[in-house]
Design an enzyme around this catalytic site. Structure first.
Site, PDB file in Angstrom:
ATOM      1  N   GLY A 688      61.837  69.683  -7.299  1.00  8.78           N
ATOM      2  CA  GLY A 688      61.679  68.936  -8.622  1.00  8.78           C
ATOM      3  C   GLY A 688      62.233  69.761 -10.366  1.00  8.78           C
ATOM      4  O   GLY A 688      62.282  69.513 -11.100  1.00  8.78           O
ATOM      5  N   GLU A 689      62.280  71.387  -9.498  1.00  7.28           N
ATOM      6  CA  GLU A 689      62.207  72.525 -10.890  1.00  7.28           C
ATOM      7  C   GLU A 689      64.163  72.623 -11.140  1.00  7.28           C
ATOM      8  O   GLU A 689      64.838  72.881 -11.274  1.00  7.28           O
ATOM      9  CB  GLU A 689      61.825  73.478 -10.902  1.00  7.28           C
ATOM     10  CG  GLU A 689      60.286  72.777 -11.427  1.00  7.28           C
ATOM     11  CD  GLU A 689      58.741  74.080 -10.625  1.00  7.28           C
ATOM     12  OE1 GLU A 689      58.600  74.592 -11.441  1.00  7.28           O
ATOM     13  OE2 GLU A 689      58.500  73.780 -10.237  1.00  7.28           O
TER      14      GLU A 689
END
Lengths: 724, 320
Positions: A688-689
């Site tokens: 996600g990051e």
């Protein structure tokens, strides 16, 4: 199947977000904010506001809603407004007006007259550097300062002094606001002693616990619902001010209450990514081998010191092989709005500094930046025995360089008409983790299954992951699996954060699925059941035994059970004692800088990532694209500006710039897929990051390649590149 | 937003008969009403008034209620005007915003838009927050000690370069004013932004015929590629014959209190060769009289460079 189950609902406006809920008799709240950065509220004249049309109540520190600051093990204490008369930042919630309509509440709020006893405010990170304090221990418990020195080396200064080539520089990154499309908002409804809160959050069960604690209610009497979350990015980890206020006012007024922050209020009444300053020294041999890394970090923090951006711990602690390492983290308490997690906290701004410094070292050594990175590739974090479980960063760079045409890069860039063209690259890393999560799986007699966890899908795609992994684990088509998320009455899914949700919930599904299948088989072979006494097995959604087979739905039907349920849990476990875990990536970008007017345009971007097994290719690509675009935004557009008086100078979307479509070219995303089953049975690590990590440095490095100008702060502005 | 009374007059006379705030596209007025910056008790929706039409027979005549997107797409419009329009706002806003409203749009100064802050333009005598505040976006030309806000319109910069006029209607009749005279420098009264009298309405924009304005362009420099106001912009038109500049029009935006015509630059260009060297020499005069603030000194250099870029793009063709 649909690549994103909630996609059609979202793009047709049928997804019901928190503030989309309406109830008969619902009142509307509007939050009043402070207009000084430091001081005490001496008086609040609410006479005019109280008598304004439609007003039901005006709350203030002199007539507050009773709230207690809740504490969670993951996020610490969450501040609640109006419990004292202190003002610690400009834009702090200090009052709450409730009226029949939103407009009436807002108009009345403008009539509230506040008298302050103002005190001097500290608002400049630069000015505060001299009086910085040591930061508290990092999330993993490590101290703010630590070093790893080779045998016989006395200090990092000695290691640097003994290095034939040294680069030293100081970098700065601006604060950022999450600016999620859905502003922080809530609808609170009490019914028969039970409070239901409809509010976007990163964890339904966590929000329910926070609200129960804040209102001193029994946990069982608070129900939190957030099936859809319009963006969170770390900014909806802690329960938000509107949620507390709506819940308390609904109790006080015995009416449903809706409260949403305005866009301007989101910039101060929530929490931001803090600004940072980072000093880096790199010492290397002439062949590029790193001998020493020193990375000293300063983070702005609000006066309650509640969150520090861990830029050196998040990057230099682990990223490169080096004989000597020293990092430190300090904080500068300021009269600024709260700070909190924002995507890749630590890694995003930290990588701008470290990956810019590595590029500066490559220039100093006259070495290709990719070659320099590969020469210092680490098998384990410096000073640690635990090797990376599965690291294919070299492959990311190799594949990326070929895909991007890196070999055409020259150290001086090139020109194309009036445009100066440059290429830049950077490493991306983000730790692979799992948070505690519990998932319930229910098999129904109509041959469908349900996979439920309280959690949240703040746009990350977890809902779809539940059905994909659920289908795989139950050996049925994912279309047969109904995923259920965002309701605190479901098994506790914890927090959607830290790029952990797929690995955490996915692992829990893989625990729950065998359990529910075992229960099914026991049921199928029990006395009076269709497979009584037989040796049974399960495949393809069917129970097999004695030469016959039935679907699980048929079995349940036959035994008169509409459904059976089992739960499974997962958390970080024994694997943490055996290996180090991270996702990896190589970022590439091409920029064009106008010869005369110096605006920077990103013309090509590529990210190549090693995140283990990819569960949903399209959602994974979208996540990474969004992160890379956010990295461009941090590099060229985004940055909170705090004035001397503590006012946020650009607290709206007209002046807090994020890229528009015209700023973003086609984004190429590629995955090198190596399932990491040492991390979890699913083989998936977080992604996600990591998409945003390194991107700002890649842009800055490309700008240097194009112009020869090294800009050591973000965002990079036109004036940074204008010759005198 | 405060309560207000809305009416929709169908004739100009009816509109002029009743005082109130005129609403056309609403992209400025509604925005500022939501921020409590403008609090009219009466709003007159003038969209039914017959202030429409684009006439390109002899120069240009553009009805004040024509939409920005329609004007930009009209085939007879000088390039400098359509390019200025197309680089303004977003497509959605251009579909709504009127030409008259564009010329009357209020400044984007963030202190003007925040009722918690002093602002002489919004509240005369309260002080200017920008002079000592965040002023990177602000003006360096035409400012005063009372106000350093920029004028935000791109269209107005192009129109000033073309000697455009506005036709105004009021209860006393019609009058036509050169746009250059229409806008007022802030001086000690920054709340007075133009020559419009109470109750008067912009009816039409008139651009005198200028055949060589077919050779014109608008360059806008900003912090992102679209949907953002200018740090600096340049409207230029050139009459070049045999490699020499016969005549020139140059105006800049994003840097001044009003759309800013650069007559000294035009004079320097006239008669000089159409070369980079002479463009650079002429552009040296662009920032004459500039008074940079703490955060916007770069606009002095950027202004010259923007003018040079626009002149070069016009003579060498686009090299984007």
């Amino acid at each position: 199947m649909t690549s994103r189950l909630d996609g059609p609902l979202k793009v047709t406006g049928r997804a019901t977000y928190g503030a989309d809920n309406n109830f008969p008799g619902m009142a509307h709240g509007y939050v009043v904010l402070s207009t000084i950065a430091h001081g005490e509220i001496e008086a609040m004249d609410v006479t005019a506001a109280k008598s304004a049309p439609g007003v039901l109540a005006v709350y203030s520190p002199f007539d507050p809603l009773a709230l207690r600051a809740p504490t969670s093990s993951l996020l610490g204490e969450t501040w609640v407004p109006m419990q004292d008369r202190n003002v610690a930042y400009y834009g702090q919630p200090i009052g709450f007006v409730v009226a029949e309509t939103y407009e009436q509440a807002r108009d009345a709020a403008m009539l509230v007259e506040v008298s302050y006893r103002a005190l001097p405010a500290l608002t400049s990170l630069r000015d505060g550097l001299a009086t910085a304090e040591d930061a508290p221990p990092a999330m993993d418990g490590s101290p703010p300062s630590l070093s790893v020195l080779a045998d016989g080396v006395e200090s990092i200064e000695d290691a640097l002094a003994a290095s034939p080539v040294v680069v030293e520089a100081t970098y700065a990154t601006a604060g950022q606001n999450h600016a999620a499309m859905e502003p922080h908002s809530a609808v609170a409804v009490w019914d028969s002693g039970v409070l239901t809160v409809y509010s976007g959050t990163q964890g339904a069960d966590l929000q329910a616990a926070d609200v129960a604690s804040a209102l001193r209610e029994e946990p069982a009497s608070v129900h939190s619902v957030n099936p859809f979350v319009g963006g969170a990015f770390g900014g909806k980890g802690k329960t938000s001010i509107p949620t507390f206020l709506a819940a308390a006012a609904a109790r006080a007024l015995d009416r449903p209450v809706k409260t949403a922050l305005s866009r301007e209020q989101v910039f101060t009444a929530t929490a931001n990514r803090p600004a940072t300053v980072q000093a880096i020294s790199l010492g290397a041999e002439r062949n590029g081998t790193l001998n020493a890394i020193r990375h000293d970090s300063w983070s702005a923090t609000p006066m309650d010191r509640s969150f520090v951006e861990p830029t050196s711990h998040g990057t230099s602690r682990e990223w490169y092989s080096t004989r000597n390492l020293a990092i430190s983290q300090k904080m500068v308490p300021l009269n600024i709005p709260p700070t909190t997690f924002m995507r890749a906290p630590g890694e995003a701004p930290g990588s701008f500094a470290l990956e810019s410094a590595i590029d500066e070292l490559a220039v100093a050594l006259d070495l290709d930046p990719i070659e320099l990175r590969q020469r210092n590739n680490s098998a384990a974090p410096p000073g640690r025995d635990l090797q990376w479980s599965s690291k294919h960063l070299d492959e990311c760079f190799r594949v990326g360089a070929a895909r991007f045409g890196w070999s055409e890069r020259t150290p001086q860039g090139r020109t194309d008409g009036d445009w100066l063209v440059g290429l830049g690259t950077a490493t991306a890393m983000f730790p692979a983790m799992r948070f505690p999560a519990t998932v319930g799986i229910t098999l129904h007699d109509d041959d469908t299954a349900e996979v439920a966890t309280s959690g949240a899908d703040p746009g990350t795609g977890l809902l779809t992951v539940l059905s994909l992994v659920g289908g795989e684990s139950l050996d049925i088509a994912p279309e047969k699996v109904t995923p259920r998320l965002g309701d605190s009455s479901f098994p506790a899914g914890g927090m959607s954060g830290g790029s952990t949700a797929t690995a955490s919930a996915g692992s829990a599904i893989m625990v729950a699925a065998p359990r529910v299948i075992d229960d099914l088989l026991a049921l199928a072979s029990s006395p009076g059941a269709p497979f009584e006494g037989a040796e049974v097995s399960y495949a393809d959604g069917r129970v097999l035994g004695g030469g016959a087979s039935m679907t699980f739905g048929e079995v349940l039907h036959a035994v008169g059970r509409p459904s059976i349920t089992a739960t499974g849990s997962s958390a970080a476990g024994e694997e943490m004692t055996k290996h180090s875990f991270s996702s990896f990536g190589a970022q590439f970008c091409e920029v064009r800088v106008h010869r005369w007017t110096r605006e920077v345009r990103v013309s090509r971007m590529l990210g190549v990532f090693d995140a283990g097994r990819i569960i949903n290719a399209q959602a994974a690509r979208s996540q990474i694209m969004g992160g890379m675009i956010w990295g461009v935004s941090a590099a060229l557009h985004e940055g909170l500006e705090t004035e001397a008086n503590g006012r946020t100078a650009n607290g709206d979307l007209a002046s807090y710039l994020v890229p528009v479509n015209a700023d973003i070219p086609d984004v190429d995303v590629h995955f090198v897929e190596h399932p990491d089953t040492l991390h979890n049975d699913l083989g998936a690590r977080g992604l996600g990051e990591i998409g945003t990590v390194g991107m700002a440095a890649a842009v800055a490095n490309a700008v240097h390649n194009a112009t020869g100008i090294r800009v050591r702060h973000i965002p990079i502005m036109i004036e940074d590149l204008l010759p005198e | 937003m405060r309560q207000f009374e809305l009416s929709a007059p169908e004739t100009v006379d009816d509109a002029l008969a009743s005082p109130g705030a005129f609403l056309a596209g609403g992209t400025t007025l509604v925005d500022l009403m939501k921020l409590d910056v403008m609090t009219p008790h009466r709003v007159l929706d003038i969209n039914a008034l017959p202030l429409r039409g684009i006439d390109t027979q002899d120069g240009l005549r553009i009805g004040a209620l024509e939409r920005m997107s329609d004007v930009a797409a009209h085939p007879g419009i000088y390039p400098v005007i359509s390019r200025a329009l197309l680089q303004s706002a977003s497509q959605q806003l251009r579909n709504m915003a009127s030409i008259g409203g564009n010329l009357l749009q209020r400044t984007r100064c963030s202190y003007f838009r925040d009722v918690a802050m002093p602002c002489n333009k919004r509240e005369p005598g309260s002080g200017c927050s920008a002079i000592t505040g965040a002023n990177r976006m602000h003006a360096v030309l035409g400012t005063s000690d009372a106000c350093v806000a920029t004028h935000a319109s791109d269209l107005a910069v192009a129109l000033i370069a073309l000697d455009a006029q506005v036709r105004l209607v009021g209860s006393d009749g019609t009058r036509t004013v050169a746009l250059a005279d229409f806008y007022r420098l802030p001086g000690a009264t920054p709340e007075v932004e133009n020559d419009l009298r109470p109750g008067e309405l912009v009816a039409e924009v008139v651009v005198p015929r200028l055949d060589w304005a077919a050779h014109s362009t608008y360059v806008k420099v900003r912090d992102r590629q679209s949907y953002e106001f200018a740090l600096c912009s340049a409207a230029v038109a050139l009459d070049v014959r045999d490699g020499r500049v016969v005549d020139a029009r140059v105006a800049v935006g994003g840097v001044a209190s009003v759309p800013w015509r650069l007559r000294t630059v035009e004079a320097a260009l006239r008669g000089s060769p159409a070369t980079q060297a002479s463009f650079e020499a002429a552009a040296e005069a662009a920032a004459e009289g500039a008074r940079p603030l703490s955060d916007n000194a770069f606009k002095v250099s950027l202004m010259k460079r923007t003018v040079v870029r626009a002149l070069l793009e016009l003579t060498e063709g686009s090299r984007a």
